[in-house]
Write a protein that holds these residues in place. Structure first.
Motif, PDB file in Angstrom:
ATOM      1  N   ASP A 115       0.872  -1.127   0.102  1.00 58.52           N
ATOM      2  CA  ASP A 115      -0.089  -0.043   0.111  1.00 58.52           C
ATOM      3  C   ASP A 115       0.665   1.212   0.022  1.00 58.52           C
ATOM      4  O   ASP A 115       2.071   1.203  -0.038  1.00 58.52           O
ATOM      5  N   GLU A 116       0.239   2.193   0.039  1.00 56.42           N
ATOM      6  CA  GLU A 116       0.869   3.758  -0.062  1.00 56.42           C
ATOM      7  C   GLU A 116       1.969   4.102   1.058  1.00 56.42           C
ATOM      8  O   GLU A 116       2.761   4.628   1.379  1.00 56.42           O
ATOM      9  N   PHE A 117       1.565   3.374   2.221  1.00 57.07           N
ATOM     10  CA  PHE A 117       2.386   3.497   3.308  1.00 57.07           C
ATOM     11  C   PHE A 117       3.669   2.285   3.344  1.00 57.07           C
ATOM     12  O   PHE A 117       4.247   2.408   4.433  1.00 57.07           O
ATOM     13  N   GLY A 118       3.688   1.539   2.424  1.00 54.34           N
ATOM     14  CA  GLY A 118       4.736   0.328   2.489  1.00 54.34           C
ATOM     15  C   GLY A 118       4.336  -0.916   3.285  1.00 54.34           C
ATOM     16  O   GLY A 118       5.484  -1.583   3.475  1.00 54.34           O
ATOM     17  N   ASN A 119       3.053  -0.956   3.521  1.00 56.80           N
ATOM     18  CA  ASN A 119       2.812  -2.342   4.244  1.00 56.80           C
ATOM     19  C   ASN A 119       2.375  -3.290   3.288  1.00 56.80           C
ATOM     20  O   ASN A 119       1.536  -2.877   2.278  1.00 56.80           O
ATOM     21  N   ILE A 120       2.403  -4.469   3.498  1.00 59.68           N
ATOM     22  CA  ILE A 120       2.430  -5.544   2.804  1.00 59.68           C
ATOM     23  C   ILE A 120       0.939  -6.072   3.121  1.00 59.68           C
ATOM     24  O   ILE A 120       0.802  -6.359   4.206  1.00 59.68           O
TER      25      ILE A 120
ATOM     26  N   LYS B  16      -9.462   4.764  -5.434  1.00 61.48           N
ATOM     27  CA  LYS B  16      -8.916   5.961  -4.741  1.00 61.48           C
ATOM     28  C   LYS B  16      -8.192   7.031  -5.359  1.00 61.48           C
ATOM     29  O   LYS B  16      -7.237   6.486  -6.231  1.00 61.48           O
ATOM     30  N   LYS B  17      -8.270   8.059  -4.898  1.00 53.17           N
ATOM     31  CA  LYS B  17      -7.564   9.205  -5.584  1.00 53.17           C
ATOM     32  C   LYS B  17      -6.251   9.167  -5.159  1.00 53.17           C
ATOM     33  O   LYS B  17      -5.523   9.108  -4.108  1.00 53.17           O
ATOM     34  N   LYS B  18      -5.327   9.281  -6.215  1.00 56.46           N
ATOM     35  CA  LYS B  18      -3.757   9.360  -6.275  1.00 56.46           C
ATOM     36  C   LYS B  18      -3.364  10.689  -6.302  1.00 56.46           C
ATOM     37  O   LYS B  18      -3.842  11.670  -6.800  1.00 56.46           O
ATOM     38  N   LYS B  19      -2.271  10.987  -5.346  1.00 61.37           N
ATOM     39  CA  LYS B  19      -1.685  12.243  -5.568  1.00 61.37           C
ATOM     40  C   LYS B  19      -0.851  12.493  -6.914  1.00 61.37           C
ATOM     41  O   LYS B  19      -0.108  11.819  -7.116  1.00 61.37           O
ATOM     42  N   GLU B  20      -1.279  13.813  -7.218  1.00 58.89           N
ATOM     43  CA  GLU B  20      -0.445  14.015  -8.545  1.00 58.89           C
ATOM     44  C   GLU B  20       0.878  14.823  -8.054  1.00 58.89           C
ATOM     45  O   GLU B  20       0.954  15.981  -7.154  1.00 58.89           O
ATOM     46  N   ILE B  21       1.996  14.398  -8.606  1.00 58.54           N
ATOM     47  CA  ILE B  21       3.383  14.951  -8.406  1.00 58.54           C
ATOM     48  C   ILE B  21       3.828  15.548  -9.715  1.00 58.54           C
ATOM     49  O   ILE B  21       4.003  14.748 -10.740  1.00 58.54           O
ATOM     50  N   LYS B  22       4.288  16.747  -9.791  1.00 54.21           N
ATOM     51  CA  LYS B  22       5.044  17.260 -10.934  1.00 54.21           C
ATOM     52  C   LYS B  22       6.429  16.870 -10.947  1.00 54.21           C
ATOM     53  O   LYS B  22       7.104  17.058  -9.845  1.00 54.21           O
ATOM     54  N   ALA B  23       6.822  16.552 -12.023  1.00 54.28           N
ATOM     55  CA  ALA B  23       8.319  16.235 -12.299  1.00 54.28           C
ATOM     56  C   ALA B  23       9.022  17.302 -11.897  1.00 54.28           C
ATOM     57  O   ALA B  23      10.317  17.026 -11.400  1.00 54.28           O
ATOM     58  N   THR B  24       8.841  18.388 -12.039  1.00 55.02           N
ATOM     59  CA  THR B  24       9.512  19.667 -11.957  1.00 55.02           C
ATOM     60  C   THR B  24       9.775  19.894 -10.434  1.00 55.02           C
ATOM     61  O   THR B  24      10.912  20.773 -10.010  1.00 55.02           O
TER      62      THR B  24
END
Length: 149
Positions: free
Chosen positions: A47-52, A61-69
């Protein structure tokens, strides 16, 4: 008639050996007879927290958008130290025979190397001194080392 040459411990070792063989055969049979797991049973998800977990992530589920810049891949620039300003410190080590020592700066506990040729007044271990930091061959060196009176 002669007696048997096998002793109690030999008989016990033979029994243990036979038992191990039987256990091994039994495990082999169990492994053959057991149902093989399907690929879906063996897949694990992170998952997004690194838990298996064994449940797949929620696709809605809405994902966060991260700009490459916005991603910075570099080492932040360090502030330049004032090489000409006088610093205060304590002589932590001094070898009279080899004519060198180290000074720990009072504020940051950084260690500076110094040589007798850069000492204005004679110093000993534990003395409070002022010095000027200059770039040396292996790092910062202390020059113009003076005792604080």
């Amino acid at each position: 008639m002669g007696r048997s040459r096998s002793t109690f411990s030999k008989r016990e070792n033979e029994k243990k050996k036979q038992k191990r063989k039987e256990d091994k055969l039994q495990k082999r049979e169990e492994k053959k007879n057991s149902e093989s797991k399907s690929l879906d049973d063996m897949i694990a998800y992170v998952d997004e927290f690194g838990n298996i977990s064994d449940t797949p992530p929620d696709p809605e589920k809405k994902k966060k958008e991260i700009k490459a810049t916005n991603i910075e891949v570099s080492i932040p620039k360090q502030e330049k130290e004032d090489e000409d300003s006088a610093k205060q410190g304590t002589v932590t080590y001094y070898d009279v025979n080899k004519n060198f020592g180290f000074i720990a700066q009072d504020e940051t506990q950084d260690r500076f190397f110094f040589h007798d040729s850069n000492v204005i007044e004679p110093v000993q271990e534990g003395d409070k001194v002022t010095f000027v930091a200059k770039k040396g061959l292996k790092g910062m060196d202390a020059v113009e080392v003076k005792l604080i009176s």
